[in-house]
Design a protein around this motif. Sequence first.
Motif, short mmCIF file in Angstrom:
data_model
loop_
_atom_site.label_atom_id
_atom_site.label_comp_id
_atom_site.label_asym_id
_atom_site.label_seq_id
_atom_site.Cartn_x
_atom_site.Cartn_y
_atom_site.Cartn_z
N GLU A 146 -73.67 112.26 47.53
CA GLU A 146 -72.76 111.87 46.44
C GLU A 146 -71.31 112.10 46.83
O GLU A 146 -70.45 111.23 46.63
CB GLU A 146 -73.11 112.69 45.20
N GLU A 147 -71.02 113.26 47.43
CA GLU A 147 -69.65 113.59 47.81
C GLU A 147 -69.17 112.71 48.97
O GLU A 147 -68.00 112.30 49.00
CB GLU A 147 -69.56 115.07 48.20
N ASN A 148 -70.04 112.42 49.93
CA ASN A 148 -69.69 111.54 51.04
C ASN A 148 -69.29 110.16 50.54
O ASN A 148 -68.28 109.61 50.98
CB ASN A 148 -70.86 111.43 52.02
N ILE A 149 -70.07 109.61 49.64
CA ILE A 149 -69.80 108.26 49.14
C ILE A 149 -68.51 108.22 48.32
O ILE A 149 -67.78 107.23 48.33
CB ILE A 149 -70.99 107.75 48.29
N SER A 150 -68.22 109.32 47.65
CA SER A 150 -67.12 109.33 46.68
C SER A 150 -65.77 109.71 47.27
O SER A 150 -64.77 109.75 46.54
CB SER A 150 -67.46 110.31 45.55
N ILE A 151 -65.69 109.96 48.58
CA ILE A 151 -64.44 110.46 49.18
C ILE A 151 -63.26 109.54 48.88
O ILE A 151 -62.23 109.97 48.34
CB ILE A 151 -64.60 110.62 50.71
N VAL A 152 -63.34 108.27 49.25
CA VAL A 152 -62.19 107.38 49.08
C VAL A 152 -61.92 107.09 47.60
O VAL A 152 -60.74 107.13 47.19
CB VAL A 152 -62.39 106.07 49.89
N PRO A 153 -62.92 106.81 46.77
CA PRO A 153 -62.63 106.65 45.34
C PRO A 153 -61.88 107.84 44.74
O PRO A 153 -60.97 107.67 43.92
CB PRO A 153 -64.02 106.49 44.72
N LYS A 154 -62.24 109.07 45.15
CA LYS A 154 -61.52 110.25 44.65
C LYS A 154 -60.06 110.22 45.10
O LYS A 154 -59.15 110.50 44.32
CB LYS A 154 -62.19 111.52 45.18
N LEU A 155 -59.83 109.87 46.37
CA LEU A 155 -58.46 109.81 46.88
C LEU A 155 -57.63 108.75 46.15
O LEU A 155 -56.41 108.88 46.02
CB LEU A 155 -58.48 109.50 48.39
N LEU A 156 -58.32 107.72 45.68
CA LEU A 156 -57.64 106.64 44.95
C LEU A 156 -57.45 106.96 43.48
O LEU A 156 -56.90 106.15 42.73
CB LEU A 156 -58.41 105.33 45.12
N GLY A 157 -57.95 108.13 43.05
CA GLY A 157 -57.72 108.57 41.68
C GLY A 157 -58.76 108.13 40.67
O GLY A 157 -58.50 108.18 39.46
N TRP A 158 -59.93 107.70 41.14
CA TRP A 158 -60.98 107.33 40.19
C TRP A 158 -61.42 108.57 39.42
O TRP A 158 -61.48 109.68 39.98
CB TRP A 158 -62.18 106.75 40.93
N ASN A 159 -61.80 108.39 38.14
CA ASN A 159 -62.35 109.52 37.40
C ASN A 159 -63.81 109.75 37.78
O ASN A 159 -64.45 108.88 38.39
CB ASN A 159 -62.19 109.33 35.88
#
Length: 384
Positions: free
Chosen positions: A97-110
């Motif tokens: 889950e964390e691997n997949i979410s790296i770039v979305p988190k950096l882009l500010g996704w909730n």
Amino acid sequence: MIKLENLTKVFESQGQATTAADNISMEVPEGEICVLLGPSGCGKTTTLKMINRIIPVTSGRVLINGEDTTGLDTITLRRNIGYVIQQIGLFPNMTIEENISIVPKLLGWNKKRYLARAEELLDMVALEPKAYMKRYPKELSGGQQQRVGVIRALAADPPLMLMDEPFGAIDPINREIIQDEFLRMQQTLKKTILFVSHDIDEAVKMADKIAIFNSGKLIQFDTPDNILAHPKNKFVEDFVGTDRTLKRLRLVKVRDVMVKSPPRVRMDDDLKVALKLMVERDHSAITLVNKKNHPIGSVYRSIAQTKQGLCGDHHYGLRTIVNINDDLRTVASKMFSHDTTWMPCVDDQGVFCGEITQRGVTHHLAATYNDNDGALAELYQEGV
């Protein structure tokens, strides 16, 4: 979508200059897969890595959607380009889950949005989200890790993806499965993809366009079928292999070659009807269909000439059938394994749609090598 203009890379070492990529120019339309192909050291990976500036450009430009990326901040550029490598590159201390979410988190996704995206992508590659979201990479097989590596690059929905031999380290069975899954996703996602490979068979299967490199130069840029049928020079001819006509079997679907709406008979038709149709078409056999228009057998001309009665009482079972969405490689395999030169073609509901013959396949492939290819195709469709 992406355009390379005179892209060049010169490496300097101990006073020696080596040109790894020499004035590479090509354009890949939106939604297409372009495979960069060639032997080791030919410049394909260097070209790919200049697009997202892993390797700095010596000269030339990269344009994405018409915008020159030279003035873009490197971090911003990379966040808008998905990148997949052969070594996968998952972070071992992070969950899937964390691997997949790296770039979305950096882009500010909730959190709700990026978790939903991770679940959606895992579903796409047949990995049950509830079973895999909280696992770590070491708990997955190599093939499963590679799937996660691919969908991680898709997480932020980038318009452009770069893939550096993404399936090269996977065993042949899993490689075929993941390639098929990726192509199925691509039918929906329509990403623009540049894909480095050294495998001509993979390129033929995956690509809308193939760019063949040698010694830092782009030698030929064309569709897989044109490259196989018309290699530009001896290097390309040798690289694609002496069996290039057989490789083309993968590129053509049954629906493109079959004779559409061929004659057929039903159980309660008289043999005289079958014989008349076969004589008119110069056929040695005719397909028998049931009430649902499913092929169930064949009536032979030799039988219709010597027997009397109904087709339903004088038919033989079919040796094999083929789906209209299968490729010609499947056709050839079935023809050889069932010792036949023709077979009925059905749609996904099993409805009889056409017939394909060995002669038809041969004519279709040969047409590309002849100036009168249109005439050959027209004659074949008329049954000549």
